[in-house]
Design an enzyme around this catalytic site. Sequence first.
Site, short mmCIF file in Angstrom:
data_model
loop_
_atom_site.label_atom_id
_atom_site.label_comp_id
_atom_site.label_asym_id
_atom_site.label_seq_id
_atom_site.Cartn_x
_atom_site.Cartn_y
_atom_site.Cartn_z
N VAL A 202 0.83 -1.21 0.00
CA VAL A 202 0.00 0.00 0.00
C VAL A 202 0.86 1.26 0.00
O VAL A 202 0.53 2.25 -0.64
CB VAL A 202 -0.95 -0.01 1.21
CG1 VAL A 202 -1.72 1.30 1.32
CG2 VAL A 202 -1.91 -1.19 1.13
N GLY A 203 1.99 1.23 0.73
CA GLY A 203 2.82 2.42 0.87
C GLY A 203 3.36 2.91 -0.46
O GLY A 203 3.88 2.13 -1.26
N ASN A 204 3.24 4.20 -0.71
CA ASN A 204 3.65 4.77 -2.00
C ASN A 204 5.18 4.91 -2.10
O ASN A 204 5.85 5.15 -1.11
CB ASN A 204 3.00 6.14 -2.18
CG ASN A 204 1.53 6.01 -2.48
OD1 ASN A 204 1.11 5.10 -3.17
ND2 ASN A 204 0.73 6.93 -1.95
N ASP B 132 -8.36 3.61 -5.68
CA ASP B 132 -8.69 4.42 -6.85
C ASP B 132 -9.95 3.91 -7.54
O ASP B 132 -10.80 4.69 -7.98
CB ASP B 132 -7.51 4.42 -7.82
CG ASP B 132 -6.21 4.77 -7.12
OD1 ASP B 132 -6.12 5.87 -6.56
OD2 ASP B 132 -5.29 3.93 -7.12
N ARG C 24 -12.90 4.99 -5.51
CA ARG C 24 -13.19 6.41 -5.71
C ARG C 24 -13.87 6.65 -7.06
O ARG C 24 -14.80 7.46 -7.16
CB ARG C 24 -11.88 7.20 -5.64
CG ARG C 24 -11.31 7.30 -4.24
CD ARG C 24 -9.87 7.81 -4.24
NE ARG C 24 -9.41 8.12 -2.89
CZ ARG C 24 -8.14 8.35 -2.57
NH1 ARG C 24 -7.20 8.31 -3.52
NH2 ARG C 24 -7.81 8.63 -1.32
N HIS D 243 -0.44 3.66 -9.31
CA HIS D 243 -1.18 4.34 -8.24
C HIS D 243 -0.53 5.70 -8.03
O HIS D 243 0.26 5.91 -7.10
CB HIS D 243 -1.15 3.52 -6.96
CG HIS D 243 -1.80 4.20 -5.79
ND1 HIS D 243 -3.12 4.58 -5.79
CD2 HIS D 243 -1.29 4.59 -4.58
CE1 HIS D 243 -3.40 5.16 -4.63
NE2 HIS D 243 -2.31 5.19 -3.89
#
Length: 228
Positions: free
Chosen positions: A25-27, A55, A58, A83
């Site tokens: 998950v961490g960018n 995303d 959303r 992402h």
Amino acid sequence: MLNVRPPKGQALDQHAKKSVRVLVVGNPANTNALICAKYAPSIPRENFSAMTRLDQNRAQAQIASRLGVPVNDVKNVIIWGNHSSTQFPDVRHAVATINGQEVPVYDAIKDDAFLKGEFITTVQKRGGAVIAARKLSSAMSAAKAACDHMKSIWQGTADGHFVSMGVFSDGSYNTPEGVMYSFPITIKDKAWTIVKDLPIDDFAREKMDATGKELCEERDDALAVCQD
């Protein structure tokens, strides 16, 4: 769910079951997943994925709001690529249930300018907008998306439904190989498959190529600073 550096991949390689499923998950999530897998060579690379479900959620919410239907009545929204702000939210293949009938989203909304403009940029920039408003990144929505992602892996996707996940590109849809690219995915028995043969128009091609280019640049930068 990892903000990945090489030691975390090495720890997985040494201590995790080889059947482990790793969601990053961490960018930058896609490239972090790629590097994590590189340092965990004993674990099948198909077991690594990056989260673009946030995303997707959303984008579905935007479409549902526009149509005045529940979010669950919108399916098959695709997030292509990274992402990041180059991602391509695509509803060309999405369907909404309206008054009991499935209708293509493009036919239901009837606003090409919105779907190729405001809709895309809102999804692309939503993470930044949340940070600007809260002074923090999204929390509950990201957690919900992670739960949705893992639920899809464990329970599979329903017939006629697909979800978006960052997975190792095999070159499908003329995307670059050797990166973690978000595709439309179906899942059965915890194994994912890229949905094939969806028609791609010139507009989509340009967007998909742009986000693929960014992923290649991220990969090359990351590998340049990693040491075996």
